[in-house]
Write a protein that holds these residues in place. Structure first.
Motif, PDB file in Angstrom:
ATOM      1  N   THR A 284     -11.547  23.297 -26.567  1.00 12.97           N
ATOM      2  CA  THR A 284     -11.511  24.594 -27.235  1.00 12.97           C
ATOM      3  C   THR A 284     -11.190  25.715 -26.245  1.00 12.97           C
ATOM      4  O   THR A 284     -10.467  26.667 -26.562  1.00 12.97           O
ATOM      5  CB  THR A 284     -12.862  24.877 -27.916  1.00 12.97           C
ATOM      6  OG1 THR A 284     -13.167  23.802 -28.819  1.00 12.97           O
ATOM      7  CG2 THR A 284     -12.822  26.189 -28.679  1.00 12.97           C
ATOM      8  N   GLU A 285     -11.720  25.593 -25.028  1.00 14.96           N
ATOM      9  CA  GLU A 285     -11.453  26.598 -23.996  1.00 14.96           C
ATOM     10  C   GLU A 285      -9.965  26.682 -23.672  1.00 14.96           C
ATOM     11  O   GLU A 285      -9.396  27.778 -23.598  1.00 14.96           O
ATOM     12  CB  GLU A 285     -12.230  26.252 -22.728  1.00 14.96           C
ATOM     13  CG  GLU A 285     -11.998  27.225 -21.586  1.00 14.96           C
ATOM     14  CD  GLU A 285     -12.632  26.752 -20.283  1.00 14.96           C
ATOM     15  OE1 GLU A 285     -12.625  27.541 -19.308  1.00 14.96           O
ATOM     16  OE2 GLU A 285     -13.093  25.593 -20.224  1.00 14.96           O
ATOM     17  N   LEU A 286      -9.325  25.532 -23.502  1.00 11.60           N
ATOM     18  CA  LEU A 286      -7.899  25.507 -23.181  1.00 11.60           C
ATOM     19  C   LEU A 286      -7.067  26.053 -24.338  1.00 11.60           C
ATOM     20  O   LEU A 286      -6.162  26.878 -24.139  1.00 11.60           O
ATOM     21  CB  LEU A 286      -7.459  24.084 -22.841  1.00 11.60           C
ATOM     22  CG  LEU A 286      -5.967  23.882 -22.580  1.00 11.60           C
ATOM     23  CD1 LEU A 286      -5.517  24.706 -21.380  1.00 11.60           C
ATOM     24  CD2 LEU A 286      -5.643  22.406 -22.364  1.00 11.60           C
ATOM     25  N   LEU A 287      -7.382  25.620 -25.557  1.00 13.09           N
ATOM     26  CA  LEU A 287      -6.617  26.074 -26.715  1.00 13.09           C
ATOM     27  C   LEU A 287      -6.796  27.564 -26.956  1.00 13.09           C
ATOM     28  O   LEU A 287      -5.848  28.265 -27.346  1.00 13.09           O
ATOM     29  CB  LEU A 287      -7.031  25.282 -27.955  1.00 13.09           C
ATOM     30  CG  LEU A 287      -6.671  23.786 -27.944  1.00 13.09           C
ATOM     31  CD1 LEU A 287      -7.241  23.088 -29.172  1.00 13.09           C
ATOM     32  CD2 LEU A 287      -5.161  23.603 -27.894  1.00 13.09           C
ATOM     33  N   SER A 288      -7.985  28.077 -26.726  1.00 10.35           N
ATOM     34  CA  SER A 288      -8.234  29.505 -26.897  1.00 10.35           C
ATOM     35  C   SER A 288      -7.444  30.314 -25.874  1.00 10.35           C
ATOM     36  O   SER A 288      -6.870  31.361 -26.210  1.00 10.35           O
ATOM     37  CB  SER A 288      -9.733  29.787 -26.751  1.00 10.35           C
ATOM     38  OG  SER A 288      -9.992  31.169 -26.803  1.00 10.35           O
ATOM     39  N   LEU A 289      -7.412  29.820 -24.638  1.00 12.14           N
ATOM     40  CA  LEU A 289      -6.663  30.503 -23.594  1.00 12.14           C
ATOM     41  C   LEU A 289      -5.170  30.525 -23.910  1.00 12.14           C
ATOM     42  O   LEU A 289      -4.492  31.550 -23.733  1.00 12.14           O
ATOM     43  CB  LEU A 289      -6.911  29.819 -22.252  1.00 12.14           C
ATOM     44  CG  LEU A 289      -6.233  30.436 -21.027  1.00 12.14           C
ATOM     45  CD1 LEU A 289      -6.723  31.861 -20.800  1.00 12.14           C
ATOM     46  CD2 LEU A 289      -6.486  29.588 -19.797  1.00 12.14           C
ATOM     47  N   LEU A 290      -4.656  29.408 -24.399  1.00 11.52           N
ATOM     48  CA  LEU A 290      -3.238  29.342 -24.745  1.00 11.52           C
ATOM     49  C   LEU A 290      -2.920  30.227 -25.944  1.00 11.52           C
ATOM     50  O   LEU A 290      -1.848  30.858 -25.991  1.00 11.52           O
ATOM     51  CB  LEU A 290      -2.843  27.892 -25.043  1.00 11.52           C
ATOM     52  CG  LEU A 290      -2.790  26.943 -23.845  1.00 11.52           C
ATOM     53  CD1 LEU A 290      -2.472  25.528 -24.306  1.00 11.52           C
ATOM     54  CD2 LEU A 290      -1.756  27.412 -22.831  1.00 11.52           C
ATOM     55  N   ALA A 291      -3.826  30.270 -26.910  1.00  9.72           N
ATOM     56  CA  ALA A 291      -3.599  31.123 -28.077  1.00  9.72           C
ATOM     57  C   ALA A 291      -3.493  32.593 -27.664  1.00  9.72           C
ATOM     58  O   ALA A 291      -2.649  33.346 -28.170  1.00  9.72           O
ATOM     59  CB  ALA A 291      -4.725  30.938 -29.089  1.00  9.72           C
ATOM     60  N   GLN A 292      -4.340  33.004 -26.721  1.00  5.39           N
ATOM     61  CA  GLN A 292      -4.249  34.377 -26.209  1.00  5.39           C
ATOM     62  C   GLN A 292      -2.937  34.587 -25.446  1.00  5.39           C
ATOM     63  O   GLN A 292      -2.324  35.656 -25.527  1.00  5.39           O
ATOM     64  CB  GLN A 292      -5.430  34.666 -25.287  1.00  5.39           C
ATOM     65  CG  GLN A 292      -6.777  34.714 -25.995  1.00  5.39           C
ATOM     66  CD  GLN A 292      -7.924  34.965 -25.030  1.00  5.39           C
ATOM     67  OE1 GLN A 292      -7.715  35.045 -23.820  1.00  5.39           O
ATOM     68  NE2 GLN A 292      -9.127  35.062 -25.559  1.00  5.39           N
ATOM     69  N   SER A 293      -2.510  33.558 -24.739  1.00  6.50           N
ATOM     70  CA  SER A 293      -1.289  33.676 -23.937  1.00  6.50           C
ATOM     71  C   SER A 293      -0.055  33.848 -24.806  1.00  6.50           C
ATOM     72  O   SER A 293       0.922  34.478 -24.396  1.00  6.50           O
ATOM     73  CB  SER A 293      -1.127  32.446 -23.038  1.00  6.50           C
ATOM     74  OG  SER A 293      -2.233  32.306 -22.176  1.00  6.50           O
ATOM     75  N   THR A 294      -0.062  33.284 -26.003  1.00  6.63           N
ATOM     76  CA  THR A 294       1.099  33.433 -26.888  1.00  6.63           C
ATOM     77  C   THR A 294       1.249  34.859 -27.405  1.00  6.63           C
ATOM     78  O   THR A 294       2.304  35.216 -27.923  1.00  6.63           O
ATOM     79  CB  THR A 294       0.988  32.482 -28.096  1.00  6.63           C
ATOM     80  OG1 THR A 294      -0.191  32.804 -28.857  1.00  6.63           O
ATOM     81  CG2 THR A 294       0.925  31.036 -27.644  1.00  6.63           C
ATOM     82  N   LYS A 295       0.198  35.672 -27.247  1.00  6.29           N
ATOM     83  CA  LYS A 295       0.261  37.085 -27.660  1.00  6.29           C
ATOM     84  C   LYS A 295       0.432  38.001 -26.459  1.00  6.29           C
ATOM     85  O   LYS A 295       0.401  39.225 -26.605  1.00  6.29           O
ATOM     86  CB  LYS A 295      -1.025  37.470 -28.403  1.00  6.29           C
ATOM     87  CG  LYS A 295      -1.368  36.591 -29.588  1.00  6.29           C
ATOM     88  CD  LYS A 295      -0.338  36.718 -30.693  1.00  6.29           C
ATOM     89  CE  LYS A 295      -0.737  35.899 -31.910  1.00  6.29           C
ATOM     90  NZ  LYS A 295       0.278  35.953 -32.977  1.00  6.29           N
ATOM     91  N   HIS A 296       0.630  37.415 -25.274  1.00 12.89           N
ATOM     92  CA  HIS A 296       0.690  38.215 -24.057  1.00 12.89           C
ATOM     93  C   HIS A 296       1.915  39.124 -24.059  1.00 12.89           C
ATOM     94  O   HIS A 296       2.966  38.781 -24.608  1.00 12.89           O
ATOM     95  CB  HIS A 296       0.721  37.300 -22.830  1.00 12.89           C
ATOM     96  CG  HIS A 296       0.303  37.959 -21.556  1.00 12.89           C
ATOM     97  ND1 HIS A 296       1.150  38.707 -20.785  1.00 12.89           N
ATOM     98  CD2 HIS A 296      -0.901  37.998 -20.928  1.00 12.89           C
ATOM     99  CE1 HIS A 296       0.502  39.164 -19.732  1.00 12.89           C
ATOM    100  NE2 HIS A 296      -0.741  38.751 -19.782  1.00 12.89           N
ATOM    101  N   ILE A 297       1.787  40.259 -23.428  1.00 12.71           N
ATOM    102  CA  ILE A 297       2.888  41.216 -23.395  1.00 12.71           C
ATOM    103  C   ILE A 297       4.052  40.722 -22.541  1.00 12.71           C
ATOM    104  O   ILE A 297       5.210  41.068 -22.777  1.00 12.71           O
ATOM    105  CB  ILE A 297       2.370  42.574 -22.879  1.00 12.71           C
ATOM    106  CG1 ILE A 297       3.394  43.658 -23.124  1.00 12.71           C
ATOM    107  CG2 ILE A 297       1.992  42.514 -21.409  1.00 12.71           C
ATOM    108  CD1 ILE A 297       2.897  45.038 -22.762  1.00 12.71           C
ATOM    109  N   ASN A 298       3.765  39.903 -21.538  1.00 11.69           N
ATOM    110  CA  ASN A 298       4.799  39.370 -20.642  1.00 11.69           C
ATOM    111  C   ASN A 298       5.490  38.195 -21.323  1.00 11.69           C
ATOM    112  O   ASN A 298       4.872  37.186 -21.636  1.00 11.69           O
ATOM    113  CB  ASN A 298       4.159  38.910 -19.324  1.00 11.69           C
ATOM    114  CG  ASN A 298       5.189  38.533 -18.276  1.00 11.69           C
ATOM    115  OD1 ASN A 298       6.309  38.126 -18.606  1.00 11.69           O
ATOM    116  ND2 ASN A 298       4.818  38.653 -17.015  1.00 11.69           N
ATOM    117  N   ARG A 299       6.790  38.310 -21.547  1.00  6.94           N
ATOM    118  CA  ARG A 299       7.518  37.274 -22.281  1.00  6.94           C
ATOM    119  C   ARG A 299       7.535  35.948 -21.533  1.00  6.94           C
ATOM    120  O   ARG A 299       7.616  34.884 -22.150  1.00  6.94           O
ATOM    121  CB  ARG A 299       8.946  37.734 -22.553  1.00  6.94           C
ATOM    122  CG  ARG A 299       9.775  38.052 -21.319  1.00  6.94           C
ATOM    123  CD  ARG A 299      11.143  38.602 -21.733  1.00  6.94           C
ATOM    124  NE  ARG A 299      12.014  38.920 -20.619  1.00  6.94           N
ATOM    125  CZ  ARG A 299      12.037  40.068 -19.986  1.00  6.94           C
ATOM    126  NH1 ARG A 299      11.187  41.017 -20.347  1.00  6.94           N
ATOM    127  NH2 ARG A 299      12.878  40.298 -18.996  1.00  6.94           N
TER     128      ARG A 299
END
Length: 782
Positions: A284-299
């Protein structure tokens, strides 16, 4: 045995070379014997890799990790552990190219060394990701990313002007009071000291962040941008000491993230290397981190996040992960996240998401069936994700970026086989809603792709499935037909022709608006828009109900009568020459006005450019174009928008004639037995084809001779021969006009006529000088 004695000096120097391609080639040659099973010098190569790591230059350190990556598969566990240990020490190395080499190397270590490699670096990587996920100095006013960046900068400039005005007003008022003069001078001295201190700290921070950017080109841009910003700030601060925010404080979305990208890249490479061995670590920790990364401002962070999702989909199995009850929501969560990536504004992110969606469906097994009639593509486990993923997958088949488009087409075939039309009709509610939404996207390339997809709904999908959604689809297309970006208008024009011709009854209420738009675009500045508009109207003219009952044919004839001879009003370019000379230009004695200001002088086999091509007045302050395509970077429109977008130049008279020639061709092809050929061709075409006193005459010539071929095929030999002699004079003249595109179009027309009516009947119609010109032309094939 010493590594230096085994590795030639020349190879050693190449491994330290400044150019990566030289170093990579040297490494490939060095490890080639290992691939053949010769491990005699393996120990020496391993030793030399660590020697490279001790060198001062970052190029040598990069070579060390690239070489280690090639050696790992041939080495023992001790060497792998040593490489991992050294790699951890370079997770925060200033040069990003070294960090990326470390990421690839650690991934290879995981492939050969197993899950223990992940355990060894996991804590370090997650800590770096969490520490650098946000920039410390970011706030809502201090960000120059995304579509709002220009507006933010302009807003800051407006504030600066207001502050300056307020400051000058107060300064003038206080100037009358002698007791405040000393205070003003004291403030100025303090401001200069603060400015000097700010520049010193800014340069130090910039040097630190400079090495952590995604690409070397981005580094240069950041450096130049910071220098420019410092210069602007210096000028501004002298006149406005109370400005709260300066333009140099705005950061681009790819700047200042330090080692965030390389840390995430390392995680992605580890998962790729471990494959199914990583399945238990999908937490869950890894998936949560990746989910946040998909919304990151840096393309670039979003891109690597979706590549990580692609690796995870390749690592997990349906039986042990997706099919479990406790993970019943995981599949839907993955699908929704991947859907967002497939709709991202950046092509690289879409491409990474395309990999993720293919791997996602690949992990779902097809049911075993011995029934020969069973369709393997009709998989219920996959189809439950179709409402989420099918719409963006369908749209990306028309996306402007070739990589995304081709990969999406391949994925589409793998997923649906020959059932594409059936599945689109089945999930039409979700698909049409997505297409309408994308037709209003900020990205002009997305709007263009949406128009192509909506046109496909009209021509390929069962009408019963589409009919209930026609009003919304038509509104979306009409809005795009008013778009400021011409490729979007072009695509919408074609789509509306398909849509209205396929659904005439449902489109009747929109016909007045559409007729106005179509006939306006027949004189558009863009040649392809004029041509495609005529093609769209041709589809309407072939629909008898629209052509006869709803006046499409009548309106087309009226438009042709009104505008086909507009080229006669086209001013000669000798007026331009007079203006050029009046403004200080030099007269060219060899200028031939008849041929659009071409010089007769030839330099090194290439015709010299026209005077107008080198006139700064004609090439300054022009349209800005979007990166990644040839389309103008302009605003979108809605159905209620107006036609005047404020970006196009005034239409030229010859452009009206050009559009009318296209429309005449469609009118005659739709009604080959009607009187339109006799009414318009002999009376207008020869005259307008002889008009050559303006710079762009060759574009009109291309249109005429391309259309004449299609008109002849429509009306037949007997009717076409009646007026052939009238067309031969301008046709042969165009063969000698010195514009290769126009000469090619006329040559193709001559070749067609010779073949269409037969050389025995065609060649005798030519006069001796015409016959000689035809025989000497490289563009004619008799």
């Amino acid at each position: 045995m010493s590594s230096t004695s085994v590795i030639p000096e020349e190879v050693q120097q190449k491994l330290k070379h400044q150019f990566l391609v030289i170093r990579q080639q040297a490494i490939e040659n060095l490890v080639a014997p290992l691939k053949d099973g010769d491990v005699t010098n393996l120990a020496a190569y391993q030793q030399f890799a660590f020697q490279l790591l001790d060198e001062d230059s970052w190029q040598s350190k990069q070579s060390a990790f690239i070489l280690s990556q090639h050696l790992i598969q041939h080495s023992n566990e001790e060497f792998v552990n040593k490489v991992v240990k050294n790699g951890r020490a370079y997770f925060e190395y200033p040069e990003h190219r070294v960090r990326e080499a470390v990421a690839n190397c650690i991934g290879e270590c995981a492939k050969c060394g197993g899950i223990d490699v992940y355990y060894a670096v996991k804590d370090d990587l997650f800590k770096l990701i969490q520490q650098n996920f946000n920039r410390d100095d970011d706030n809502k006013q201090n960000d120059a990313s995304g579509a709002a960046s220009l507006a933010k900068i302009q807003e800051n400039k407006q504030k600066q002007k207001q502050q300056q005005h307020h400051h000058h007003h107060n300064h003038d008022h206080d100037h009358d009071h002698d007791h405040d003069v000393g205070k003003i001078q004291e403030n100025k001295q303090k401001q200069k000291q603060q400015q000097h201190h700010h520049h010193h700290n800014h340069d130090h921070d910039h040097d630190h962040d400079h090495a952590h950017s995604r690409k070397h080109d981005d580094d240069n841009k950041e450096k130049n941008g910071a220098q420019s910003a410092n210069s602007d700030a210096s000028n501004t601060s002298q006149s406005a000491p109370e400005i709260i925010k300066k333009s140099q404080e705005l950061k681009h979305d790819t700047e200042g993230w330090k080692c965030l990208f390389s840390a995430m890249k390392t995680v992605e490479r580890i998962i790729v290397g471990l494959e199914t061995k990583f399945e238990k670590e999908v937490t869950t920790e890894l998936l949560s981190l990746l989910a946040q990364s998909t919304k990151h401002i840096n393309r670039f962070i979003r891109e690597v996040a979706y590549y990580t999702y692609a690796a995870i989909c390749n690592a997990i199995t349906f039986e042990h992960t997706l099919s479990k009850q406790e993970n019943d929501k995981l599949g839907e969560q993955l699908a929704l996240i991947i859907r967002d990536g497939l709709s991202d504004n950046w092509s690289q992110v879409r491409y990474a998401s395309s990999h993720a969606v293919r791997n996602f469906f690949a992990l779902i097994p097809d049911p075993d069936s011995t029934d020969a009639e069973h369709d393997q593509y009709d998989n219920p486990e996959k189809k439950k994700y179709f409402p989420i993923l099918l719409p963006p997958m369908c749209l990306n088949r028309y996306y402007v970026a070739a990589g995304v488009r081709v990969y999406s087409l391949e994925t589409w075939k793998l997923l649906v086989g020959n059932n594409g039309r059936k599945f689109v009709a089945e999930y039409m509610e979700h698909i049409q809603s997505f297409f309408v939404d994308q037709a209003g996207a900020d990205n002009h390339a997305v709007r263009e792709a949406a128009c192509h997809c909506i046109a496909e709904l009209a021509t390929k999908i069962d009408h019963n499935a589409v009919s209930k959604y026609i009003p919304a689809l038509l509104d979306a297309l009409i809005g795009c037909f008013k778009d400021a970006s011409w490729p979007v208008r072009d695509a919408a024009c074609i789509a509306l022709g398909d849509f209205v011709s396929q659904f005439p009854d449902e489109s009747i209420n929109d016909l007045p608006d559409l007729y106005k738009l179509w006939f306006e675009h027949l004189s558009d500045n863009i040649p392809s828009v004029r041509e495609d508009t005529a093609l769209a109207l041709g589809k309407i003219l072939r629909c008898e109900k629209l052509a006869k009952q709803h006046n499409a044919e009548k309106l087309a004839v009226e438009h042709i009568k009104k505008y086909i001879n507009e080229v006669a009003k086209q001013k000669s370019d000798d007026k331009y020459l007079e203006q050029h000379m009046h403004s200080g230009g030099t007269a060219h004695p060899d200028m031939n006005i008849k041929f659009g200001e071409y010089e007769n002088v030839t330099l090194f086999g290439v015709a010299a450019k026209r005077v107008r091509d080198n006139d700064p007045a004609l090439h300054s302050g022009q349209q800005v174009y979007s990166c990644g395509s040839l389309a103008p970077k302009l605003k979108k429109a809605t159905r209620s928008g107006c036609m005047d977008h404020g970006f196009s130049r005034d239409r030229q008279p010859w452009e009206y004639t050009d559009g009318c020639v296209h429309l005449l061709k469609e009118l005659i092809c739709a009604n080959p037995t009607a009187q339109y050929f006799d009414q318009f061709v002999p009376g207008y075409i020869p005259n307008i084809a002889s008009k050559r006193n303006f710079a762009h005459y060759h574009e009109l010539q291309q249109t005429i001779w391309k259309c004449v071929v299609q008109i002849a095929e429509a009306v037949g030999k007997r009717k076409f021969k009646m007026y052939l002699e009238l067309l031969l004079v301008p046709m042969v003249e165009t063969l000698e006009c010195n514009n290769r595109l126009a000469m090619n179009a006329a040559g193709n027309c001559v070749t067609f006529c010779n073949k269409f009516i037969g050389s025995k009947f065609f060649l005798p119609r030519l006069k001796p000088d015409q016959l000689q010109a035809v025989q000497n032309s490289q563009f004619v094939q008799l």
